[in-house]
Design an enzyme around this catalytic site. Structure first.
Site, PDB file in Angstrom:
ATOM      1  N   LYS A  95     -18.578  29.333  28.882  1.00 28.63           N
ATOM      2  CA  LYS A  95     -19.214  28.243  29.640  1.00 28.63           C
ATOM      3  C   LYS A  95     -19.333  26.978  28.780  1.00 28.63           C
ATOM      4  O   LYS A  95     -19.006  25.885  29.220  1.00 28.63           O
ATOM      5  CB  LYS A  95     -20.610  28.680  30.129  1.00 28.63           C
ATOM      6  CG  LYS A  95     -20.602  29.959  30.941  1.00 28.63           C
ATOM      7  CD  LYS A  95     -21.987  30.385  31.367  1.00 28.63           C
ATOM      8  CE  LYS A  95     -22.900  30.815  30.244  1.00 28.63           C
ATOM      9  NZ  LYS A  95     -22.503  32.060  29.546  1.00 28.63           N
ATOM     10  N   ARG A 103     -25.100  32.212  15.180  1.00 28.60           N
ATOM     11  CA  ARG A 103     -26.341  32.057  15.942  1.00 28.60           C
ATOM     12  C   ARG A 103     -27.203  33.307  15.759  1.00 28.60           C
ATOM     13  O   ARG A 103     -26.669  34.408  15.695  1.00 28.60           O
ATOM     14  CB  ARG A 103     -26.014  31.905  17.443  1.00 28.60           C
ATOM     15  CG  ARG A 103     -26.101  30.484  17.941  1.00 28.60           C
ATOM     16  CD  ARG A 103     -25.534  30.277  19.308  1.00 28.60           C
ATOM     17  NE  ARG A 103     -26.085  31.077  20.384  1.00 28.60           N
ATOM     18  CZ  ARG A 103     -25.780  30.916  21.674  1.00 28.60           C
ATOM     19  NH1 ARG A 103     -24.958  29.956  22.029  1.00 28.60           N
ATOM     20  NH2 ARG A 103     -26.298  31.677  22.609  1.00 28.60           N
ATOM     21  N   ARG A 144     -30.008  31.338  36.199  1.00 29.52           N
ATOM     22  CA  ARG A 144     -29.669  32.611  35.575  1.00 29.52           C
ATOM     23  C   ARG A 144     -30.350  33.772  36.284  1.00 29.52           C
ATOM     24  O   ARG A 144     -30.160  34.916  35.907  1.00 29.52           O
ATOM     25  CB  ARG A 144     -30.190  32.555  34.142  1.00 29.52           C
ATOM     26  CG  ARG A 144     -29.205  32.940  33.092  1.00 29.52           C
ATOM     27  CD  ARG A 144     -29.937  32.729  31.783  1.00 29.52           C
ATOM     28  NE  ARG A 144     -29.167  33.146  30.671  1.00 29.52           N
ATOM     29  CZ  ARG A 144     -28.364  32.362  29.969  1.00 29.52           C
ATOM     30  NH1 ARG A 144     -28.203  31.114  30.280  1.00 29.52           N
ATOM     31  NH2 ARG A 144     -27.726  32.854  28.936  1.00 29.52           N
ATOM     32  N   ARG A 168     -18.276  34.409  17.046  1.00 30.37           N
ATOM     33  CA  ARG A 168     -18.604  32.979  17.232  1.00 30.37           C
ATOM     34  C   ARG A 168     -19.384  32.436  16.035  1.00 30.37           C
ATOM     35  O   ARG A 168     -20.248  33.098  15.486  1.00 30.37           O
ATOM     36  CB  ARG A 168     -19.451  32.790  18.495  1.00 30.37           C
ATOM     37  CG  ARG A 168     -19.925  31.334  18.617  1.00 30.37           C
ATOM     38  CD  ARG A 168     -20.520  31.011  19.947  1.00 30.37           C
ATOM     39  NE  ARG A 168     -21.575  31.914  20.323  1.00 30.37           N
ATOM     40  CZ  ARG A 168     -22.106  31.955  21.544  1.00 30.37           C
ATOM     41  NH1 ARG A 168     -21.692  31.132  22.465  1.00 30.37           N
ATOM     42  NH2 ARG A 168     -23.063  32.803  21.827  1.00 30.37           N
ATOM     43  N   ARG A 198     -28.668  40.971  25.343  1.00 37.32           N
ATOM     44  CA  ARG A 198     -28.302  39.826  26.198  1.00 37.32           C
ATOM     45  C   ARG A 198     -27.374  40.269  27.317  1.00 37.32           C
ATOM     46  O   ARG A 198     -27.496  39.821  28.455  1.00 37.32           O
ATOM     47  CB  ARG A 198     -27.603  38.740  25.360  1.00 37.32           C
ATOM     48  CG  ARG A 198     -28.572  37.965  24.490  1.00 37.32           C
ATOM     49  CD  ARG A 198     -27.839  37.191  23.430  1.00 37.32           C
ATOM     50  NE  ARG A 198     -27.010  36.123  23.974  1.00 37.32           N
ATOM     51  CZ  ARG A 198     -25.971  35.585  23.321  1.00 37.32           C
ATOM     52  NH1 ARG A 198     -25.655  36.027  22.119  1.00 37.32           N
ATOM     53  NH2 ARG A 198     -25.281  34.625  23.870  1.00 37.32           N
TER      54      ARG A 198
HETATM   55  P1  AP5 Z   1     -18.827  29.911  24.428  1.00 39.52           P
HETATM   56  O1  AP5 Z   1     -18.093  28.841  25.130  1.00 39.52           O
HETATM   57  O2  AP5 Z   1     -19.795  29.515  23.365  1.00 39.52           O
HETATM   58  O3  AP5 Z   1     -19.496  30.925  25.484  1.00 39.52           O
HETATM   59  P2  AP5 Z   1     -20.743  30.735  26.452  1.00 39.52           P
HETATM   60  O4  AP5 Z   1     -20.380  31.297  27.767  1.00 39.52           O
HETATM   61  O5  AP5 Z   1     -21.224  29.322  26.406  1.00 39.52           O
HETATM   62  O6  AP5 Z   1     -21.720  31.741  25.739  1.00 39.52           O
HETATM   63  P3  AP5 Z   1     -23.262  31.644  25.347  1.00 39.52           P
HETATM   64  O7  AP5 Z   1     -23.491  32.843  24.445  1.00 39.52           O
HETATM   65  O8  AP5 Z   1     -23.639  30.324  24.766  1.00 39.52           O
HETATM   66  O9  AP5 Z   1     -23.927  31.857  26.681  1.00 39.52           O
HETATM   67  P4  AP5 Z   1     -25.310  32.416  26.939  1.00 39.52           P
HETATM   68  O10 AP5 Z   1     -25.386  32.206  28.387  1.00 39.52           O
HETATM   69  O11 AP5 Z   1     -25.600  33.778  26.444  1.00 39.52           O
HETATM   70  O12 AP5 Z   1     -26.214  31.551  25.958  1.00 39.52           O
HETATM   71  P5  AP5 Z   1     -27.107  30.265  26.190  1.00 39.52           P
HETATM   72  O13 AP5 Z   1     -26.929  29.422  25.017  1.00 39.52           O
HETATM   73  O14 AP5 Z   1     -26.905  29.708  27.542  1.00 39.52           O
HETATM   74  O15 AP5 Z   1     -17.722  30.905  23.796  1.00 39.52           O
HETATM   75  C1  AP5 Z   1     -18.093  32.038  23.029  1.00 39.52           C
HETATM   76  C2  AP5 Z   1     -17.036  32.264  21.920  1.00 39.52           C
HETATM   77  O16 AP5 Z   1     -15.795  32.586  22.537  1.00 39.52           O
HETATM   78  C3  AP5 Z   1     -16.772  31.031  21.049  1.00 39.52           C
HETATM   79  O17 AP5 Z   1     -16.564  31.446  19.721  1.00 39.52           O
HETATM   80  C4  AP5 Z   1     -15.500  30.400  21.628  1.00 39.52           C
HETATM   81  O18 AP5 Z   1     -14.736  29.723  20.652  1.00 39.52           O
HETATM   82  C5  AP5 Z   1     -14.784  31.640  22.180  1.00 39.52           C
HETATM   83  N1  AP5 Z   1     -14.013  31.346  23.399  1.00 39.52           N
HETATM   84  C6  AP5 Z   1     -14.411  30.576  24.455  1.00 39.52           C
HETATM   85  N2  AP5 Z   1     -13.454  30.542  25.405  1.00 39.52           N
HETATM   86  C7  AP5 Z   1     -12.430  31.334  24.941  1.00 39.52           C
HETATM   87  C8  AP5 Z   1     -11.148  31.708  25.467  1.00 39.52           C
HETATM   88  N3  AP5 Z   1     -10.722  31.274  26.667  1.00 39.52           N
HETATM   89  N4  AP5 Z   1     -10.373  32.539  24.737  1.00 39.52           N
HETATM   90  C9  AP5 Z   1     -10.792  32.990  23.526  1.00 39.52           C
HETATM   91  N5  AP5 Z   1     -11.984  32.661  22.953  1.00 39.52           N
HETATM   92  C10 AP5 Z   1     -12.799  31.846  23.666  1.00 39.52           C
HETATM   93  O19 AP5 Z   1     -28.567  30.931  26.198  1.00 39.52           O
HETATM   94  C11 AP5 Z   1     -29.135  31.470  25.016  1.00 39.52           C
HETATM   95  C12 AP5 Z   1     -30.504  32.058  25.347  1.00 39.52           C
HETATM   96  O20 AP5 Z   1     -31.379  31.027  25.853  1.00 39.52           O
HETATM   97  C13 AP5 Z   1     -30.535  33.154  26.427  1.00 39.52           C
HETATM   98  O21 AP5 Z   1     -30.242  34.432  25.905  1.00 39.52           O
HETATM   99  C14 AP5 Z   1     -31.988  33.033  26.916  1.00 39.52           C
HETATM  100  O22 AP5 Z   1     -32.880  33.649  26.030  1.00 39.52           O
HETATM  101  C15 AP5 Z   1     -32.229  31.527  26.876  1.00 39.52           C
HETATM  102  N6  AP5 Z   1     -31.883  30.883  28.153  1.00 39.52           N
HETATM  103  C16 AP5 Z   1     -30.885  29.984  28.358  1.00 39.52           C
HETATM  104  N7  AP5 Z   1     -30.857  29.594  29.652  1.00 39.52           N
HETATM  105  C17 AP5 Z   1     -31.848  30.265  30.276  1.00 39.52           C
HETATM  106  C18 AP5 Z   1     -32.290  30.308  31.618  1.00 39.52           C
HETATM  107  N8  AP5 Z   1     -31.705  29.565  32.584  1.00 39.52           N
HETATM  108  N9  AP5 Z   1     -33.328  31.129  31.905  1.00 39.52           N
HETATM  109  C19 AP5 Z   1     -33.935  31.869  30.964  1.00 39.52           C
HETATM  110  N10 AP5 Z   1     -33.548  31.885  29.672  1.00 39.52           N
HETATM  111  C20 AP5 Z   1     -32.510  31.082  29.328  1.00 39.52           C
END
Ligand code: AP5
Length: 211
Positions: free
Chosen positions: A13, A158, A86, A125, A169
């Site tokens: 994402k 991270r 989410r 990552r 997660r």
């Molecule tokens: P990346 O693009 O970073 O993936 P992502 O989907 O953004 O993953 P996140 O882990 O950031 O999502 P998340 O939803 O768990 O975390 P968030 O920060 O929102 O890619 C991942 C890796 O893969 C990278 O190394 C990249 O280079 C590689 N990659 C990408 N695309 C690729 C491809 N096509 N091919 C190969 N490699 C690829 O949330 C963190 C925490 O915050 C949550 O756990 C929760 O505690 C809290 N939180 C956030 N939002 C909420 C909410 N709405 N409600 C409640 N708690 C929340």
């Protein structure tokens, strides 16, 4: 067009949002990034969020929804909602907010990636502590180990990308976020994109959907 980009942790994402920002001049609202910035700045919001994030749990809806409302109010132009909603409860709250602010969502795009690929993306990552640029130790390493290509900052793992937290997660995602697929299927906004391809091909699919 305003879009919701959703999928499992590691589905890509953030990576796709960065490309959409650069090439389509969209703006991103990432709840994860907002919480990480609050933690870095040691704000009250950051203190509240950190205990949940470190365990791989969701931050309570009461905190998240108010934060998104503040950001949405200030936003102009095309928005990417990344990581919000989410839960079904958050999706219902978002519908209310959008109505109030007279903003429409054009598509809810789900990035489909198999479990094993998610695990290797998350464990590999690395992110820049200063500017947030995202790397991967195998598929997208920085030119110099642990140093950001963009700003020279430290590239680190991270806290929530440690294996035990990743497992939680992914479990949390299955329980609370997967039901959103049905929620958006019912609204007619749902579209699925195969996220298990190289970054450019995934982007081309998303771009075709929003053009
Ligand atoms: P990346 O693009 O970073 O993936 P992502 O989907 O953004 O993953 P996140 O882990 O950031 O999502 P998340 O939803 O768990 O975390 P968030 O920060 O929102 O890619 C991942 C890796 O893969 C990278 O190394 C990249 O280079 C590689 N990659 C990408 N695309 C690729 C491809 N096509 N091919 C190969 N490699 C690829 O949330 C963190 C925490 O915050 C949550 O756990 C929760 O505690 C809290 N939180 C956030 N939002 C909420 C909410 N709405 N409600 C409640 N708690 C929340």
């Amino acid at each position: 067009m305003n879009i919701i980009l959703f999928g499992a942790p590691g589905a890509g994402k953030g990576t796709q949002s960065s490309i959409l920002i650069e090439r389509k001049k969209m703006s991103q609202i990432s709840t994860g990034d907002l919480f990480r910035a609050a933690i870095k700045n040691k704000t009250e919001l950051g203190l509240q969020a950190q205990s949940y994030m470190d365990k791989g749990e969701l931050v309570p809806d009461s905190i998240v929804i108010g934060m998104v409302e503040e950001v949405l109010k200030k936003n102009t132009g095309s928005i990417i909602l990344d990581g919000f909603p989410r839960t079904v409860n958050q999706a219902e709250a978002l519908d209310g907010l959008l109505k109030k602010l007279q903003v429409k969502i054009g598509k809810a795009i789900f990035l489909e990636v198999p479990y094993q690929a998610l695990l290797s993306r998350l464990t590999g990552r690395r992110v820049c502590k200063s500017c947030g640029t995202v790397y991967h130790i195998e598929s997208k390493p920085s030119a110099k180990a642990d140093i950001c290509d963009s700003c020279g900052g430290d590239v680190v793992q991270r806290n929530d990308d440690k294996e035990d937290v990743i497992a939680n997660r992914l479990k949390t995602y299955e329980e609370f976020t997967m039901p959103l697929k049905n929620y958006y299927k019912k609204t007619g906004l749902y579209v699925e994109v195969d996220g298990n391809r190289d970054t450019e091909n995934v982007y081309m699919s998303i771009s075709a959907l929003i053009s």
